[in-house]
Design a protein around this motif. Sequence first.
Motif, PDB file in Angstrom:
ATOM      1  N   ASN A 183      13.207 117.374   8.828  1.00 31.69           N
ATOM      2  CA  ASN A 183      13.278 115.931   9.057  1.00 31.69           C
ATOM      3  C   ASN A 183      13.410 115.131   7.762  1.00 31.69           C
ATOM      4  O   ASN A 183      13.441 113.903   7.786  1.00 31.69           O
ATOM      5  CB  ASN A 183      12.043 115.454   9.822  1.00 31.69           C
ATOM      6  CG  ASN A 183      11.972 116.045  11.211  1.00 31.69           C
ATOM      7  OD1 ASN A 183      12.996 116.162  11.896  1.00 31.69           O
ATOM      8  ND2 ASN A 183      10.776 116.420  11.645  1.00 31.69           N
ATOM      9  N   SER A 184      13.498 115.825   6.647  1.00 35.73           N
ATOM     10  CA  SER A 184      13.617 115.144   5.355  1.00 35.73           C
ATOM     11  C   SER A 184      14.999 114.508   5.208  1.00 35.73           C
ATOM     12  O   SER A 184      16.007 115.085   5.621  1.00 35.73           O
ATOM     13  CB  SER A 184      13.392 116.143   4.217  1.00 35.73           C
ATOM     14  OG  SER A 184      13.745 115.585   2.961  1.00 35.73           O
ATOM     15  N   LYS A 185      15.053 113.345   4.568  1.00 41.21           N
ATOM     16  CA  LYS A 185      16.337 112.701   4.301  1.00 41.21           C
ATOM     17  C   LYS A 185      17.201 113.529   3.367  1.00 41.21           C
ATOM     18  O   LYS A 185      18.416 113.369   3.306  1.00 41.21           O
ATOM     19  CB  LYS A 185      16.125 111.300   3.706  1.00 41.21           C
ATOM     20  CG  LYS A 185      15.522 111.287   2.317  1.00 41.21           C
ATOM     21  CD  LYS A 185      15.276 109.880   1.784  1.00 41.21           C
ATOM     22  CE  LYS A 185      16.546 109.209   1.366  1.00 41.21           C
ATOM     23  NZ  LYS A 185      16.313 107.886   0.745  1.00 41.21           N
ATOM     24  N   TRP A 186      16.581 114.457   2.617  1.00 42.81           N
ATOM     25  CA  TRP A 186      17.307 115.259   1.633  1.00 42.81           C
ATOM     26  C   TRP A 186      17.874 116.540   2.229  1.00 42.81           C
ATOM     27  O   TRP A 186      18.676 117.216   1.572  1.00 42.81           O
ATOM     28  CB  TRP A 186      16.376 115.599   0.452  1.00 42.81           C
ATOM     29  CG  TRP A 186      15.752 114.384  -0.129  1.00 42.81           C
ATOM     30  CD1 TRP A 186      14.448 113.990  -0.046  1.00 42.81           C
ATOM     31  CD2 TRP A 186      16.422 113.348  -0.860  1.00 42.81           C
ATOM     32  NE1 TRP A 186      14.254 112.797  -0.680  1.00 42.81           N
ATOM     33  CE2 TRP A 186      15.447 112.368  -1.185  1.00 42.81           C
ATOM     34  CE3 TRP A 186      17.742 113.153  -1.266  1.00 42.81           C
ATOM     35  CZ2 TRP A 186      15.756 111.225  -1.897  1.00 42.81           C
ATOM     36  CZ3 TRP A 186      18.049 112.016  -1.975  1.00 42.81           C
ATOM     37  CH2 TRP A 186      17.070 111.059  -2.287  1.00 42.81           C
ATOM     38  N   LYS A 187      17.462 116.880   3.439  1.00 43.33           N
ATOM     39  CA  LYS A 187      17.864 118.147   4.039  1.00 43.33           C
ATOM     40  C   LYS A 187      19.385 118.291   4.132  1.00 43.33           C
ATOM     41  O   LYS A 187      19.935 119.365   3.869  1.00 43.33           O
ATOM     42  CB  LYS A 187      17.254 118.280   5.434  1.00 43.33           C
ATOM     43  CG  LYS A 187      17.535 119.620   6.120  1.00 43.33           C
ATOM     44  CD  LYS A 187      16.846 120.756   5.386  1.00 43.33           C
ATOM     45  CE  LYS A 187      17.020 122.076   6.092  1.00 43.33           C
ATOM     46  NZ  LYS A 187      16.361 123.192   5.353  1.00 43.33           N
TER      47      LYS A 187
END
Length: 293
Positions: free
Chosen positions: A280-284
Amino acid sequence: MKKNEKIRWTELLPDEFVIRQNNCPIVYLPVGLVEPHGHIAAFGLDTIKAEFICEAAARKVGGIVAPTQGYHIHETGYHAPWLEEVLGESNPYMASVPPDILLHLFLFQLRAFYNAGFKATVVISGHAGGNQKDLRLVAETFERKYPMKVEVRTDPELVEGFFIGDHAGKYEISQLLFIRPDLVDMSKIFRKNEKDSLGRFAQGEDAAKASADLGKKIMDKCVEATCSITEKLQKDMYRNPTNDPLTIRQTEAIWEEIVSQRQKWATWNLHDGQKPAGKNSKWKKYERPEQGE
């Protein structure tokens, strides 16, 4: 050498360039990045220290300093989980580019140096962590085909065995306190605990231990090591009187070989044993470049 003599390519007149290049046909490329270094330090720390090292070495042992490369690879590969850890969901206000673009540009920078008549290149990157491995891949591929030596170092590599690099901690903040104390504000060191102020913003845990005295010791060692690299290159570099111009097509042929190894690029992958960014990370979505948006 005189302290105030011109060493930047951007400032040299043609006659000055030719004289300086004839004396030492080596070019320095400072490579940096604007990225978070906590609330206490300027975004351009990586760029500032790379420029300092290159310019100090050029003044001591000769050579010409090329225009700074102020963008670098970030977000992709091992960077993604690191950003999740030190930034969370905050905007990093960062100037990064994908691996393909940066490495392609770097190859053409080497072409420019070669065509300008340089016999060797010293690349100093203020941004470390693994990117240097991909810069070396480009450099080594170029060297195998054309007679110009290329050495790539990060500043922590220059002081290996003496100091340990970090990110916005005791090591890096000390460097900036020495080079540009006006770009450090230690009164903001506790801002990392304020949830409504970007949070930690990639600040190192031991930043409070930084000092200008330590920064001077680190930077002196960086410059000393860079001078040693330059002096060795002066002995080992190719002595052909002129370089036959390298064409765009020839350069693209080198690039095809480099890009064929993309899946092995350091900036395309996680470090061994590194946990990936959370789903769920924006960086994924940037972890593998082909999945980015």
